[in-house]
Enzyme design. Structure first.
Site, PDB file in Angstrom:
ATOM      1  N   GLU A  99      24.227 100.608 -18.436  1.00  0.00           N
ATOM      2  CA  GLU A  99      25.611 101.062 -18.621  1.00  0.00           C
ATOM      3  C   GLU A  99      25.677 102.348 -19.440  1.00  0.00           C
ATOM      4  OE1 GLU A  99      28.148 100.157 -17.094  1.00  0.00           O
ATOM      5  OE2 GLU A  99      27.357  98.375 -16.134  1.00  0.00           O
ATOM      6  N   CYS A 255      36.348 103.613  -1.968  1.00  0.00           N
ATOM      7  CA  CYS A 255      37.586 104.228  -2.461  1.00  0.00           C
ATOM      8  C   CYS A 255      37.214 105.476  -3.266  1.00  0.00           C
ATOM      9  CB  CYS A 255      38.356 103.222  -3.313  1.00  0.00           C
ATOM     10  SG  CYS A 255      40.050 103.724  -3.631  1.00  0.00           S
ATOM     11  N   CYS A 262      39.410 103.989   3.940  1.00  0.00           N
ATOM     12  CA  CYS A 262      40.383 102.888   3.897  1.00  0.00           C
ATOM     13  C   CYS A 262      40.183 101.883   5.022  1.00  0.00           C
ATOM     14  CB  CYS A 262      41.797 103.453   3.937  1.00  0.00           C
ATOM     15  SG  CYS A 262      42.195 104.442   2.482  1.00  0.00           S
ATOM     16  N   CYS A 265      37.869  99.235   3.992  1.00  0.00           N
ATOM     17  CA  CYS A 265      38.095  98.698   2.647  1.00  0.00           C
ATOM     18  C   CYS A 265      38.426  97.203   2.690  1.00  0.00           C
ATOM     19  CB  CYS A 265      39.235  99.465   1.989  1.00  0.00           C
ATOM     20  SG  CYS A 265      39.641  98.821   0.376  1.00  0.00           S
ATOM     21  N   CYS A 271      46.698  97.035  -0.733  1.00  0.00           N
ATOM     22  CA  CYS A 271      46.788  98.390  -1.274  1.00  0.00           C
ATOM     23  C   CYS A 271      48.143  99.023  -0.942  1.00  0.00           C
ATOM     24  CB  CYS A 271      45.650  99.242  -0.701  1.00  0.00           C
ATOM     25  SG  CYS A 271      45.665 100.923  -1.321  1.00  0.00           S
TER      26      CYS A 271
HETATM   27 FE1  SF4 Z   1      41.191 102.670  -1.830  1.00  0.00          FE
HETATM   28 FE2  SF4 Z   1      43.382 101.432  -0.986  1.00  0.00          FE
HETATM   29 FE3  SF4 Z   1      41.977 102.921   0.707  1.00  0.00          FE
HETATM   30 FE4  SF4 Z   1      40.997 100.605  -0.219  1.00  0.00          FE
HETATM   31  S1  SF4 Z   1      42.764 100.899   1.099  1.00  0.00           S
HETATM   32  S2  SF4 Z   1      39.886 102.552  -0.016  1.00  0.00           S
HETATM   33  S3  SF4 Z   1      41.797 100.577  -2.293  1.00  0.00           S
HETATM   34  S4  SF4 Z   1      43.060 103.645  -1.101  1.00  0.00           S
END
Ligand code: SF4
Ligand code: ZN
Length: 535
Positions: A99, A255, A262, A265, A271
């Site tokens: 970290e 993201c 997206c 995702c 989101c």
């Molecule tokens: Fe990011 Fe939302 Fe796109 Fe997922 S859907 S990559 S959380 S902006």
């Protein structure tokens, strides 16, 4: 699978992205608090629009994110160690080192440093016994050098004051260990001890701001507090370490700051930023097809923050900087503009003598034990005096190196090599590089006066020793500038016909801004400095 995604899964490519470094959202010292199974309170200044209000949605978010993480997580050495190490102390130490190294540094860069560090100092006790010089040597090139120093000081504290036992909670880690802030404490405690506490770094900020459309300045204390609240509310008490790593992994590989993926995702259905973009796209396509003829001039029906309408939301974007459709989800997060780094100039001199066995040696000097690049070694350097001309600065540098030279040095022997730029966190430093080859019997002349010299520690090193020393990346750039200068200027090689120093204008134009900008053909610094002056 897109190339980008494939790279992310294989642990390559995306590791280079700006989304892959740990950035703490704030410097103000706050104590980490654990997840208590409650949702963040809703104040008059923040609507539920920016929070997770339904336990079922939190459950779904955790489930989707962890399923993705189990399938897609990168194979990283600290994760292997955390998973395989049964001793809590050793596990916490392994996570702690990773970290600290990952703060402000790319994963791809950290891996090699981490492996060498853990091989050399596999336990807290081993690190506590190490010298600062050894720590600096291993850390050389990783940047933000005070991190290594503080890590070692904290290890010494654990051994000498805490009987070798790591503090057992995030709160204690933050309170008792120097250099361990709110984020690091939460990461160590959740990953090593299974403590249900959230973490917020730059990647998590990006994900949270997008999923909840938080457009206020994310570096402000009030917004940072809300982000920590959200992180604590979301963290999965059954797998807190994995959940936190999954959030960071999502920010680093999916993201991402500029081109988020997206469609791939795992939390896209949660989101709000993504939802807004989809509704805008839907509206636009209907307009194109003429399906919204009667309402084509109206905005799409997008869910909005209730408090924003009243102008009282502390988490929405400011009215002066509303949502920009061209940016899509990258409208978030937002930060106040950073102050640009201040420009500084420093004159530095590569001083060479012929050492034992006739091998060239170079002088390096140790920096003070505090401040920028504390305790690292560098070529003799002198900050550029205010208002000094190049000629005056050159004379000042000559005076600075005179004591180490151990002989009278005529100003004409100081060769101008060029300029090297290096950006530290808050300083854009330009090194104006000179070289000086000592004549006569410098081994005796310079070495013989060593005991008379007052001031910083110094030593003469061979080229190989220089590369092994605790020197900064900037000094390695200076070295390379000299190597390049040997070819551009007076080098004796077949390809270098022009005399070094014969074209001072060209020499002054030589700027090496990056290591990758070196020409394919280089002569060694040794060869350049061995060339007789003026020939
Ligand atoms: Fe990011 Fe939302 Fe796109 Fe997922 S859907 S990559 S959380 S902006
Ligand atoms: Zn709002």
């Amino acid at each position: 699978m897109s190339k980008l995604r494939a790279a992310a899964r294989s642990g390559r490519g995306l590791q280079q992205g700006a989304g892959d470094v740990r950035k703490s959202p704030r410097r103000r010292r706050e104590t980490v608090s654990s997840h208590k199974g409650v949702l963040p309170p809703v104040s008059a200044q923040q609507s539920a629009y920016h929070l997770f209000s339904h336990p079922a949605e939190i459950e779904a978010f955790r489930k989707n994110l962890l399923a993705w993480y189990d399938k897609c997580k990168r194979d990283l050495p600290w994760r292997k160690l955390a998973a395989s190490e049964s001793d809590t102390n050793r596990r916490a130490y392994a996570v702690w080192v990773s970290e600290i190294m990952l703060q402000q540094t790319q994963v791809a860069t950290v891996i090699d440093y981490y492996n060498r560090w853990m091989q050399k100092w596999p336990t807290l006790q081993a690190l506590a016994r190490a010298s600062l010089e050894d720590v600096n040597e291993l850390w050389a090139g990783l940047g933000y050098y005070s991190r290594g120093k503080r890590l070692q000081e904290a290890a010494q504290k654990v051994v000498s004051e805490l009987a070798g036992q790591m503090p057992g909670t995030a709160e204690e880690l933050q309170t008792l260990l120097p250099g361990v802030g709110r984020y690091t404490a939460g990461a160590i405690a959740s990953i090593s001890y299974g403590q249900a506490t959230g973490v917020v770094d730059g990647n998590v900020i990006r994900v949270l701001c997008r999923v909840r459309c938080i457009g206020a300045d994310s570096s402000s204390p009030a917004v940072a507090d809300r982000l920590w609240d959200l992180a604590h509310a979301l963290v999965d008490p059954a797998r807190p370490g994995d959940f936190n790593q999954a959030m960071m992994e999502l920010g680093a590989t999916v993201c991402t700051p500029r081109v988020p993926l997206c469609l791939e995702c795992p939390v896209k259905q949660h989101c709000r930023a993504r939802c807004r973009v989809e509704k805008e796209l839907e509206f636009a396509s209907k307009r194109l097809l003429g399906k919204a003829a009667s309402s084509c001039s109206q905005a799409p029906d997008i869910e909005e923050c209730a408090a924003a309408a009243a102008g009282s939301c502390s988490l929405c974007p400011p009215a002066t900087e509303p949502w920009d459709s061209r940016l899509g989800v990258a409208n978030f997060p937002r930060r106040a503009a950073k102050k640009p780094p201040r420009a500084e100039r420093t004159a530095t001199c590569v001083l060479e003598r012929r050492g034992h066995r006739g091998e060239p040696e170079y002088l390096i000097v140790q920096r003070p034990n505090s401040g920028l690049l504390a305790g690292l070694w560098e070529f003799p350097s002198l900050p550029w005096g205010p208002g000094l001309t190049e000629k005056q600065q050159r004379e000042a540098l000559l005076g600075h190196v005179q004591a180490w030279a151990g002989e009278a040095v005529a100003g004409g022997r100081l060769q101008h090599i060029g300029e090297v730029g290096h950006v530290f966190s808050h300083i854009h430093q330009t090194y104006v590089v000179y070289s000086l080859l000592l004549g006569g019997d410098p081994e005796v002349a310079a070495g013989g006066r060593a005991e008379e010299l007052q001031g910083p520690a110094f030593r003469w090193v061979t080229q190989a020793e220089f590369q092994q020393s605790a020197v900064s990346t900037a000094m390695k750039k200076v070295w390379k500038a000299c190597e390049r200068g040997s070819c551009e200027g007076r080098g004796p090689g077949k390809g270098c016909k022009r005399k070094w120093g014969a074209d001072p204008l060209r020499a002054s134009q030589l700027k090496v801004e990056a290591e990758g900008s070196l020409p394919p053909r280089q002569l060694s610094l040794d060869a350049f400095l061995k060339a007789p002056a003026g020939k």
